[in-house]
Motif scaffolding. Structure first.
Motif, PDB file in Angstrom:
ATOM      1  N   ILE A  59       0.911  -1.241  -0.079  1.00 54.87           N
ATOM      2  CA  ILE A  59      -0.010   0.052   0.012  1.00 54.87           C
ATOM      3  C   ILE A  59       0.834   1.175   0.026  1.00 54.87           C
ATOM      4  O   ILE A  59       0.702   2.129  -0.639  1.00 54.87           O
ATOM      5  N   TYR A  60       1.856   1.275   1.041  1.00 48.92           N
ATOM      6  CA  TYR A  60       2.881   2.484   1.163  1.00 48.92           C
ATOM      7  C   TYR A  60       3.542   2.844  -0.101  1.00 48.92           C
ATOM      8  O   TYR A  60       3.912   4.117  -0.292  1.00 48.92           O
ATOM      9  N   LEU A  61       4.434   1.787  -0.431  1.00 47.45           N
ATOM     10  CA  LEU A  61       5.572   1.769  -1.268  1.00 47.45           C
ATOM     11  C   LEU A  61       5.050   2.650  -2.610  1.00 47.45           C
ATOM     12  O   LEU A  61       5.420   3.679  -2.987  1.00 47.45           O
ATOM     13  N   PRO A  62       4.139   2.259  -3.343  1.00 46.07           N
ATOM     14  CA  PRO A  62       3.605   2.800  -4.653  1.00 46.07           C
ATOM     15  C   PRO A  62       3.153   4.293  -4.298  1.00 46.07           C
ATOM     16  O   PRO A  62       3.454   5.337  -5.077  1.00 46.07           O
ATOM     17  N   ALA A  63       2.592   4.464  -3.135  1.00 44.67           N
ATOM     18  CA  ALA A  63       1.893   5.612  -2.794  1.00 44.67           C
ATOM     19  C   ALA A  63       3.126   6.563  -2.628  1.00 44.67           C
ATOM     20  O   ALA A  63       3.206   7.916  -3.155  1.00 44.67           O
ATOM     21  N   ILE A  64       4.071   6.173  -1.682  1.00 41.64           N
ATOM     22  CA  ILE A  64       5.327   7.129  -1.427  1.00 41.64           C
ATOM     23  C   ILE A  64       6.041   7.528  -2.613  1.00 41.64           C
ATOM     24  O   ILE A  64       6.461   8.490  -2.931  1.00 41.64           O
ATOM     25  N   THR A  65       6.419   6.411  -3.638  1.00 48.91           N
ATOM     26  CA  THR A  65       7.200   6.512  -4.677  1.00 48.91           C
ATOM     27  C   THR A  65       6.526   7.499  -5.495  1.00 48.91           C
ATOM     28  O   THR A  65       7.095   8.504  -6.123  1.00 48.91           O
ATOM     29  N   SER A  66       5.229   7.431  -5.694  1.00 46.20           N
ATOM     30  CA  SER A  66       4.445   8.393  -6.778  1.00 46.20           C
ATOM     31  C   SER A  66       4.360   9.720  -6.269  1.00 46.20           C
ATOM     32  O   SER A  66       4.479  10.881  -6.897  1.00 46.20           O
ATOM     33  N   LEU A  67       4.461   9.675  -4.767  1.00 42.06           N
ATOM     34  CA  LEU A  67       4.303  11.372  -4.292  1.00 42.06           C
ATOM     35  C   LEU A  67       5.763  11.837  -4.581  1.00 42.06           C
ATOM     36  O   LEU A  67       5.920  12.859  -4.670  1.00 42.06           O
ATOM     37  N   VAL A  68       6.809  11.178  -4.173  1.00 47.86           N
ATOM     38  CA  VAL A  68       8.154  11.504  -4.373  1.00 47.86           C
ATOM     39  C   VAL A  68       8.420  12.246  -5.824  1.00 47.86           C
ATOM     40  O   VAL A  68       9.126  12.951  -6.002  1.00 47.86           O
ATOM     41  N   ILE A  69       8.009  11.259  -6.900  1.00 49.81           N
ATOM     42  CA  ILE A  69       8.347  11.647  -8.157  1.00 49.81           C
ATOM     43  C   ILE A  69       7.562  12.884  -8.594  1.00 49.81           C
ATOM     44  O   ILE A  69       8.088  13.720  -9.233  1.00 49.81           O
ATOM     45  N   LEU A  70       6.320  12.922  -7.856  1.00 47.17           N
ATOM     46  CA  LEU A  70       5.555  14.286  -8.366  1.00 47.17           C
ATOM     47  C   LEU A  70       6.292  15.319  -7.531  1.00 47.17           C
ATOM     48  O   LEU A  70       6.720  16.583  -8.294  1.00 47.17           O
ATOM     49  N   VAL A  71       6.857  15.491  -6.179  1.00 43.01           N
ATOM     50  CA  VAL A  71       7.614  16.368  -5.590  1.00 43.01           C
ATOM     51  C   VAL A  71       8.823  16.686  -6.182  1.00 43.01           C
ATOM     52  O   VAL A  71       9.229  17.884  -6.638  1.00 43.01           O
ATOM     53  N   LEU A  72       9.727  15.682  -6.400  1.00 45.17           N
ATOM     54  CA  LEU A  72      10.868  15.816  -6.865  1.00 45.17           C
ATOM     55  C   LEU A  72      11.127  16.220  -8.396  1.00 45.17           C
ATOM     56  O   LEU A  72      11.761  17.056  -8.946  1.00 45.17           O
ATOM     57  N   GLU A  73      10.498  15.555  -8.827  1.00 45.48           N
ATOM     58  CA  GLU A  73      10.385  15.650 -10.742  1.00 45.48           C
ATOM     59  C   GLU A  73       9.389  16.290 -11.149  1.00 45.48           C
ATOM     60  O   GLU A  73       9.295  16.435 -12.465  1.00 45.48           O
ATOM     61  N   ARG A  74       8.483  16.697 -10.636  1.00 51.22           N
ATOM     62  CA  ARG A  74       7.333  17.229 -11.015  1.00 51.22           C
ATOM     63  C   ARG A  74       6.594  16.544 -12.217  1.00 51.22           C
ATOM     64  O   ARG A  74       6.180  17.001 -13.168  1.00 51.22           O
TER      65      ARG A  74
END
Lengths: 241, 438
Positions: A59-74
């Motif tokens: 549950i958490y890994l895909p959610a955190i990964t996609s959030l990190v990509i959104l914040v860092l790589e826009r």
């Protein structure tokens, strides 16, 4: 043994409509890794207790990964795909609900939820395919543009499948939840099923001639429901029980 | 009646049908929802009609109650056996209403199932009895007859009355004594002369400490002086004008009269009310149970029986027994009796203990104690007054009249009619007081 087989066949018939519609919309959308991950992560909550240590990272890994990509790589598309994955898992969750239900009410409501959510996702998927956009974005667009709902019409065989599933559902409920008296008091079930089928058939025939068949259906259903409530009676204070 | 499940199902389906038809209209969704709602509504209509028309004459319920002591708690293990004398089978749920003064500590196990065609249902649950309650009165059992899908039911009430006298252990009696507030056992002060009331306590000596004596009455100085004997000593008081109420019950087989032990029930009520009246007046009660099945300690109570629990304990010992009582009871009774005593005899002559009762009445006469003889009007306890029964009743009446004519003191005999035990108490007390004044 034979009885259990019949029950399983009936359960398969109940699940047939939402399952076929789900396969249909899965074929329409572009399955990216995050869509699949989103779908699996929600469905993983139904895994047995001994797999709990897998559920949390799922549950958490895909959610955190996609959030990190959104914040860092826009890049928001991973998060949108994940949301789309969550969306397509809803009908499957409802189908699991049918299988796991322990009462007629849970079974019927899970069935209606699965049917409605499958149609809902199917319509969104059909729209997304037409626009060539992501599933979640198509959903937002459909909410904004109300006419988009009228542009997508499901094939007619869904109606036949839904009728079959509904009949299978009432027979399944009767056999599985109807204690051991189902054979002795079978005539009540047969009369009720026949009456309900006739009501549906009459409404369909009425719709061929007149345009207000929905109103007729609502009046018939409401009258029967009120009559059943008044006839059987409701115990005072059952809501507190 | 609709079950909670059915009501929620109908509400949910109605809401869904409305939602599908108004906001998300698709014919196949609408028809599926419409079909399901129509099916369940029709099913409930037909099933409730069928349940109403069921012939349930053969429905039977049997309740057994087993008292248990766990620590300082009194528990009642209730078992319900439900069966249906018919080839037809029913799905029922059993609901038993717990009696006043009890609470459920263990939920009913197996409260629903199939009955009929040889199948029966056994359900059990456990109640905890409030320490102040000594009689648990069970009444109706409700049977909810369900349809196969358990969406509706028809409730049938069956009268299964059972009165359970809760046995009280010694520990509980002790606990009850220590909980009593001191003024409760004192007679009312400064109210002037009343037939059964004294004015004040007077120190009259010492006695060995007994269960039930107040801690404040322990003679600590005397105890300190004789500490080697390791026996507590209590101060003994006598009330001026105090009247000890002696209740003598002849527990011969003749008290087992009337349907459902109606005379026994009336005797229990009579004793309870007598004790209550004595308690209100601040007078002690002593029991004399003419029951050969009991030991001497069990049949003769200490002079002061003021705890309601202890009273119930003695009432529970009033049961029909065989055999003749020993003369020792009469001797003990004669020793205890004083001129200020009042004795209520509860007896149904002729019985094996009629001679003993006669001896006790003579003892009353010798010391000048007031006495009331309560005899039942047996005719009021018998439902059919014809043929042989009628002749037996005539004989019984003749014997009673002969026997009672020996005791010529005015107002010494009172008849207990079926269901009139409470009125008898008032009358007994009134006569006792009048006698005292006379």
């Amino acid at each position: 043994m034979g009885s259990r087989l019949v029950d399983r066949v009936l359960l398969a018939a109940v699940l047939l409509t939402p399952l076929l519609m789900s396969i249909d919309y899965l074929a329409k959308i572009m399955l990216t890794p995050f869509v699949i991950l989103g779908c699996i992560s929600l469905l993983s909550t139904y895994l047995p207790a001994r797999y709990q240590n897998i559920v949390i990272p799922l549950i958490y890994l895909p959610a955190i990964t996609s959030l990190v990509i959104l914040v860092l790589e826009r890049r928001p598309y991973f998060l949108i795909d994940l949301a789309g994955g969550y969306l397509i898992s809803i009908p499957f969750i409802a189908m699991i609900g049918i299988v796991k239900s322990t009462s007629p009410r849970a079974s019927v409501l899970s069935y209606v939820t699965s049917l409605t959510s499958t149609y809902f996702i199917w319509a969104v998927a059909a729209q997304a395919r037409g626009e060539g956009s992501h599933l979640f974005l198509a959903l937002v667009n459909m909410f904004v543009d109300r006419q988009a709902w009228e542009r997508v019409q499901p094939p007619q065989y869904f109606a036949a499948l839904a009728a079959l599933s509904s009949i299978a559902l009432v027979i399944y409920s009767w056999r599985v939840y109807g204690s051991t008296l189902v054979r002795e008091q079978g005539e009540v079930f047969i009369y009720s099923a026949t009456a309900a089928s006739l009501a549906v058939a009459l409404t369909v025939l009425y719709s061929l001639v007149f345009t207000d068949s929905v109103a007729l259906g609502l009046i018939v259903a409401a009258t029967l429901t009120i009559a059943a409530t008044l006839r059987a009676g409701v115990k005072r204070g059952w809501g507190r029980a | 009646m609709l079950t909670r499940e059915a009501a929620l199902l109908l509400i949910s389906l109605s809401g869904w049908t409305l939602f599908v038809s108004i906001l998300l209209y698709q014919p196949f969704l609408f028809l599926a929802s419409f079909f399901l709602q129509t099916f369940f509504a029709t099913y409930i209509l037909l099933a409730s009609r069928r349940l109403r028309s069921l012939d349930v004459e053969g429905l039977k319920v049997e309740r057994t109650v087993e008292p248990q002591r766990v620590g300082d708690k009194t528990l009642l293990k209730v078992r319900l056996h439900v069966w249906f004398d018919s080839e037809q089978r029913l799905f029922v749920r059993v609901v038993d209403k717990p009696p006043f003064g009890t609470r459920i500590v263990e939920r009913p196990s197996n409260p629903e199932g199939i009955i009929g065609a040889g199948e029966s249902l056994e359900s059990s649950y456990t109640l905890e009895v409030d320490p102040s309650i000594s009689l648990a009165r069970f009444r109706k059992v409700i049977l909810l007859i369900h349809d196969p899908l358990k969406l509706c039911y028809d409730a049938r009430e069956l009268e299964v009355a059972s009165d359970i006298i809760v046995p009280v252990g010694e520990q509980l009696v002790g606990a009850a004594y220590t909980k009593l507030p001191a003024p409760w056992i004192r007679p009312p002060m400064g109210l002037g002369y009343r037939g059964l009331v004294g004015y004040d306590d007077e120190f009259s000596g010492i006695k060995p400490y007994e269960l039930g004596d107040r801690v404040r009455d322990i003679h600590w100085i005397r105890y300190a002086q004789q500490v080697d004997e390791e026996e507590l000593v209590a101060k003994k008081y006598v009330k001026k004008g105090e009247v000890t109420l002696h209740i003598v019950v002849d527990c011969s087989s003749s008290i087992n009269t009337g349907e459902n032990a109606a005379l026994l029930t009336d005797i229990s009520i009579l004793i309870r009310r007598l004790c209550q009246t004595a308690e209100e007046e601040g007078n002690p009660v002593q029991f004399w149970l003419l029951n050969p099945s009991l030991s001497l300690d069990e049949k003769i109570s200490p002079r002061r029986v003021f705890s309601r629990i202890a009273i119930e304990q003695y009432i529970a010992r009033v049961f029909p027994s065989q055999g003749r009582e020993e003369e020792q009871v009469v001797e003990e009774f004669s020793r205890t009796l004083t001129g200020s005593s009042m004795v209520v005899f509860v007896v149904n002559p002729p019985s094996q203990n009629t001679g003993i009762v006669e001896a006790m009445i003579n003892a009353c006469r010798m010391v000048g104690a007031r006495y009331i003889i309560c005899v039942p009007d047996v005719a009021s306890y018998v439902s059919r007054l014809e043929g042989e029964v009628s002749r037996l009743l005539q004989l019984d009446r003749q014997f009673k009249d002969d026997w009672l004519s020996r005791f010529s003191e005015p107002g010494s005999v009172i008849e207990i009619g079926k269901g009139y035990a409470i009125d008898v108490v008032k009358e007994a007390m009134r006569r006792g007081v009048e006698w005292g004044l006379g």
